[in-house]
Write a protein that holds these residues in place. Sequence first.
Motif, PDB file in Angstrom:
ATOM      1  N   ASP A 205       0.822  -1.210   0.000  1.00 36.47           N
ATOM      2  CA  ASP A 205       0.000   0.000   0.000  1.00 36.47           C
ATOM      3  C   ASP A 205       0.854   1.257   0.000  1.00 36.47           C
ATOM      4  O   ASP A 205       0.465   2.293  -0.548  1.00 36.47           O
ATOM      5  N   SER A 206       2.010   1.176   0.612  1.00 35.79           N
ATOM      6  CA  SER A 206       2.861   2.360   0.728  1.00 35.79           C
ATOM      7  C   SER A 206       3.396   2.827  -0.626  1.00 35.79           C
ATOM      8  O   SER A 206       3.765   3.990  -0.782  1.00 35.79           O
ATOM      9  N   LEU A 207       3.427   1.941  -1.617  1.00 37.74           N
ATOM     10  CA  LEU A 207       3.952   2.296  -2.932  1.00 37.74           C
ATOM     11  C   LEU A 207       2.874   2.351  -4.008  1.00 37.74           C
ATOM     12  O   LEU A 207       3.156   2.733  -5.144  1.00 37.74           O
ATOM     13  N   SER A 208       1.634   1.979  -3.647  1.00 38.47           N
ATOM     14  CA  SER A 208       0.573   1.905  -4.650  1.00 38.47           C
ATOM     15  C   SER A 208      -0.733   2.426  -4.093  1.00 38.47           C
ATOM     16  O   SER A 208      -0.959   2.425  -2.866  1.00 38.47           O
ATOM     17  N   ASP A 209      -1.600   2.854  -5.008  1.00 38.41           N
ATOM     18  CA  ASP A 209      -2.953   3.279  -4.631  1.00 38.41           C
ATOM     19  C   ASP A 209      -3.866   2.057  -4.608  1.00 38.41           C
ATOM     20  O   ASP A 209      -4.820   1.946  -5.382  1.00 38.41           O
ATOM     21  N   GLY A 210      -3.545   1.103  -3.757  1.00 32.91           N
ATOM     22  CA  GLY A 210      -4.336  -0.110  -3.650  1.00 32.91           C
ATOM     23  C   GLY A 210      -3.546  -1.335  -4.067  1.00 32.91           C
ATOM     24  O   GLY A 210      -2.688  -1.274  -4.947  1.00 32.91           O
ATOM     25  N   LYS A 211      -3.826  -2.462  -3.403  1.00 28.95           N
ATOM     26  CA  LYS A 211      -3.150  -3.713  -3.708  1.00 28.95           C
ATOM     27  C   LYS A 211      -4.025  -4.567  -4.639  1.00 28.95           C
ATOM     28  O   LYS A 211      -5.244  -4.594  -4.500  1.00 28.95           O
ATOM     29  N   PHE A 212      -3.378  -5.297  -5.555  1.00 30.22           N
ATOM     30  CA  PHE A 212      -4.115  -6.156  -6.472  1.00 30.22           C
ATOM     31  C   PHE A 212      -3.170  -7.211  -7.026  1.00 30.22           C
ATOM     32  O   PHE A 212      -1.933  -7.098  -6.941  1.00 30.22           O
ATOM     33  N   VAL A 213      -3.755  -8.268  -7.629  1.00 31.87           N
ATOM     34  CA  VAL A 213      -3.015  -9.306  -8.349  1.00 31.87           C
ATOM     35  C   VAL A 213      -3.708  -9.529  -9.690  1.00 31.87           C
ATOM     36  O   VAL A 213      -4.923  -9.761  -9.736  1.00 31.87           O
ATOM     37  N   GLN A 214      -2.931  -9.433 -10.756  1.00 35.63           N
ATOM     38  CA  GLN A 214      -3.460  -9.720 -12.098  1.00 35.63           C
ATOM     39  C   GLN A 214      -2.875 -11.036 -12.604  1.00 35.63           C
ATOM     40  O   GLN A 214      -1.663 -11.248 -12.555  1.00 35.63           O
ATOM     41  N   THR A 215      -3.737 -11.920 -13.103  1.00 38.94           N
ATOM     42  CA  THR A 215      -3.321 -13.191 -13.689  1.00 38.94           C
ATOM     43  C   THR A 215      -3.804 -13.244 -15.136  1.00 38.94           C
ATOM     44  O   THR A 215      -4.955 -12.887 -15.421  1.00 38.94           O
ATOM     45  N   TYR A 216      -2.923 -13.680 -16.011  1.00 40.94           N
ATOM     46  CA  TYR A 216      -3.273 -13.707 -17.432  1.00 40.94           C
ATOM     47  C   TYR A 216      -2.675 -14.961 -18.073  1.00 40.94           C
ATOM     48  O   TYR A 216      -1.502 -15.284 -17.853  1.00 40.94           O
ATOM     49  N   ILE A 217      -3.486 -15.683 -18.854  1.00 40.70           N
ATOM     50  CA  ILE A 217      -3.041 -16.891 -19.553  1.00 40.70           C
ATOM     51  C   ILE A 217      -3.573 -16.849 -20.980  1.00 40.70           C
ATOM     52  O   ILE A 217      -4.751 -16.558 -21.210  1.00 40.70           O
ATOM     53  N   LYS A 218      -2.707 -17.173 -21.923  1.00 38.51           N
ATOM     54  CA  LYS A 218      -3.117 -17.267 -23.319  1.00 38.51           C
ATOM     55  C   LYS A 218      -2.482 -18.496 -23.938  1.00 38.51           C
ATOM     56  O   LYS A 218      -1.284 -18.738 -23.770  1.00 38.51           O
ATOM     57  N   GLY A 219      -3.277 -19.274 -24.656  1.00 40.93           N
ATOM     58  CA  GLY A 219      -2.771 -20.465 -25.331  1.00 40.93           C
ATOM     59  C   GLY A 219      -3.286 -20.544 -26.761  1.00 40.93           C
ATOM     60  O   GLY A 219      -4.400 -20.092 -27.056  1.00 40.93           O
ATOM     61  N   GLN A 220      -2.458 -21.092 -27.629  1.00 39.04           N
ATOM     62  CA  GLN A 220      -2.846 -21.264 -29.025  1.00 39.04           C
ATOM     63  C   GLN A 220      -2.320 -22.612 -29.501  1.00 39.04           C
ATOM     64  O   GLN A 220      -1.158 -22.944 -29.259  1.00 39.04           O
ATOM     65  N   ALA A 221      -3.170 -23.387 -30.165  1.00 35.88           N
ATOM     66  CA  ALA A 221      -2.796 -24.732 -30.591  1.00 35.88           C
ATOM     67  C   ALA A 221      -3.049 -24.892 -32.086  1.00 35.88           C
ATOM     68  O   ALA A 221      -3.997 -24.322 -32.644  1.00 35.88           O
ATOM     69  N   TYR A 222      -2.182 -25.712 -32.722  1.00 39.39           N
ATOM     70  CA  TYR A 222      -2.245 -25.946 -34.162  1.00 39.39           C
ATOM     71  C   TYR A 222      -2.414 -27.449 -34.386  1.00 39.39           C
ATOM     72  O   TYR A 222      -1.622 -28.249 -33.892  1.00 39.39           O
ATOM     73  N   TRP A 223      -3.454 -27.820 -35.158  1.00 31.44           N
ATOM     74  CA  TRP A 223      -3.789 -29.217 -35.370  1.00 31.44           C
ATOM     75  C   TRP A 223      -3.875 -29.500 -36.868  1.00 31.44           C
ATOM     76  O   TRP A 223      -4.787 -29.017 -37.545  1.00 31.44           O
ATOM     77  N   PRO A 224      -2.940 -30.255 -37.453  1.00 35.30           N
ATOM     78  CA  PRO A 224      -3.064 -30.632 -38.866  1.00 35.30           C
ATOM     79  C   PRO A 224      -4.097 -31.749 -39.027  1.00 35.30           C
ATOM     80  O   PRO A 224      -3.897 -32.864 -38.556  1.00 35.30           O
ATOM     81  N   LEU A 225      -5.212 -31.446 -39.687  1.00 35.15           N
ATOM     82  CA  LEU A 225      -6.278 -32.428 -39.872  1.00 35.15           C
ATOM     83  C   LEU A 225      -6.067 -33.265 -41.127  1.00 35.15           C
ATOM     84  O   LEU A 225      -6.508 -34.400 -41.195  1.00 35.15           O
ATOM     85  N   ALA A 226      -5.425 -32.678 -42.117  1.00 35.14           N
ATOM     86  CA  ALA A 226      -5.097 -33.367 -43.371  1.00 35.14           C
ATOM     87  C   ALA A 226      -3.871 -32.671 -43.943  1.00 35.14           C
ATOM     88  O   ALA A 226      -3.321 -31.754 -43.336  1.00 35.14           O
ATOM     89  N   GLU A 227      -3.456 -33.123 -45.115  1.00 35.88           N
ATOM     90  CA  GLU A 227      -2.225 -32.578 -45.680  1.00 35.88           C
ATOM     91  C   GLU A 227      -2.291 -31.070 -45.851  1.00 35.88           C
ATOM     92  O   GLU A 227      -1.317 -30.373 -45.612  1.00 35.88           O
ATOM     93  N   ARG A 228      -3.454 -30.553 -46.234  1.00 32.35           N
ATOM     94  CA  ARG A 228      -3.587 -29.116 -46.465  1.00 32.35           C
ATOM     95  C   ARG A 228      -4.691 -28.488 -45.629  1.00 32.35           C
ATOM     96  O   ARG A 228      -5.141 -27.382 -45.932  1.00 32.35           O
ATOM     97  N   THR A 229      -5.129 -29.162 -44.589  1.00 39.08           N
ATOM     98  CA  THR A 229      -6.202 -28.657 -43.737  1.00 39.08           C
ATOM     99  C   THR A 229      -5.693 -28.542 -42.306  1.00 39.08           C
ATOM    100  O   THR A 229      -5.096 -29.472 -41.777  1.00 39.08           O
ATOM    101  N   GLN A 230      -5.944 -27.392 -41.686  1.00 36.23           N
ATOM    102  CA  GLN A 230      -5.388 -27.109 -40.365  1.00 36.23           C
ATOM    103  C   GLN A 230      -6.458 -26.477 -39.477  1.00 36.23           C
ATOM    104  O   GLN A 230      -7.234 -25.624 -39.910  1.00 36.23           O
TER     105      GLN A 230
END
Length: 579
Positions: free
Chosen positions: A428-453
């Motif tokens: 509190d002494s260094l900020s105008d209020g205490k808080f915690v931010q959590t962030y998650i991002k994921g991205q996945a790639y799946w080849p379904l066929a030779e030219r399909t993804q």
Amino acid sequence: MQRWHHGLFVVLLLWGTPQASLHAEEIRYRVDIEAPDSLDSLLRKHLDIVKALDNPRLNRNEWLRLLGEAEQDAQSILATEGYFSPQIDIETDQQDTLSHASFKVEPGPQTRVAEVEIEFTGAIHLEDEHSRVNKLKENWALQAGAPFSQDNWGKAKRTLLSDLIAYRYPEAHILRSEARIQRERNQVKLRIEIDSGPVYRFGTTRIEGVQRYDAAIIERLNPIKPGDIYDQNSLLRLQTLILESGYYQSVEVSADTENGPVDAAPVIVKVSERKASTLSTGAGLSTNTGARVQLNYEDLDVFGLDWRFVGSFKVEQLAQSLNGQLQRPQTENGFRDSLSSTVGRTAIEGQTTTIFNNSLKRAWGPRRFEQFVGTGILFEQVDLDGAESSNKQVATVSYGITLRRVDNELSPNRGYLLNAQVAAAPLDSLSDGKFVQTYIKGQAYWPLAERTQLITRLEIGAVNGGNAPATYLFRAGGDQSVRGYAFQSLGNREGDAIAGARYLLTGSAELVQWLTREWGGAVFVDFGNAADTIKTLKPVYAYGLGVRWKSPAGPIGADIAYGQDTGEFRLHFNLGVSF
């Protein structure tokens, strides 16, 4: 002259009109070919009598010679694709002004692989590499039952040899190879014997081309130690690390396996250095923040210590910023330290945010598993249309990881990317209020066929605690979020503005069909929203179509998306993979 018609065949009409013949004998030469689609272009490209049509000196005597050899020529060409018993009928029509040949090709059944025998000699057996041998045999491209062609046979041998050369055995070579054709059965038996040669190990590293910058920059990046087993991937990894350092415009890394000893092959690094300082300008357009112009400055030798300074001044329609970052070369322990300062202003969806941010960051680890810790202090002013303004100050500590498990970072086809971060204002002494931010991002790639993804994405964020500044809250919408909605238009409504919220959830499922090696089309569904409570976090949806291009700089996309809640269509552009 007789003509053939069959649904499985196409007719290729080729004309040759040699100028010399027209003037001398007034003779035209013509070839018709009827063959299956898969073979007609092959014959057209390689038949000598067809290639001769472009020769202005073609005459009747040469034409007759080529006709006499044409059947054998066609048989040899078809044999390269595994057709060893073709039926080839050639009819000719000789007139005063026209010499005409008509080919009808029935290729017969294509030869298939009946049996494969692969033998290894050399150190690969002495090193107890039985599992490696089995894996190489399993990955052999021409397994029993596969159609045989000379091209596939050659590629399979080259691939097998390349795998050995890249892993431990740079002197691997083919002792003998044999393809025994059984014409009566339309089968082939393959046999190949490979000598792996000795196992090589790396020796010391020699650096060439260093002038401006200390060679220690490269030495500290080098993961290869004397005595390590030879592996081409290690050489490529070192080359990538040196290029990513930013000090060199070209890098070549190799091992001297010809002149060096087997147990200590020298690693040779050849570099071409970048200029110590550069100034550049640029312009662009984003469907998120509009048109922009940018001025960049880079100095690679600050204080004569090889420290790197990168600065930029960017003016966009909705955002303006002045950034500076001082980076220290990687330490012997693999730490990458940086000090950053940013002054910025954004005016988006009725919220105008002005910030002054200073941060200190330490990163480490390979790109497959990169981590960082940081600390920073942020001063923020927020003005909302139709609502109260605010000023906040926070001091934060942060930690993050990034996992990259893809087959190609520039243009992934298979694998996943994951980024997770947590930032906290604990005092509190260094900020105008205490808080915690959590962030998650994921991205996945799946080849379904030779030219399909299939590409899937999920993004989750949460802020817990008191008086968090707008910079650490969430809004959604835009190119890399929920397409079909304006940039950061999804969040809490305060007055006439859209303000940040405590919870974020966005996601996407995208199906890409590649029509060529570089171009493809996409269909996608996006969802998501931002809200102050989980109960009120109700996702909105968007649907769209897009075009994809695998450019040298990474994938570029143009999308048309329909926002279900707004009933509007929006155009979106995106470049590269944002991890």
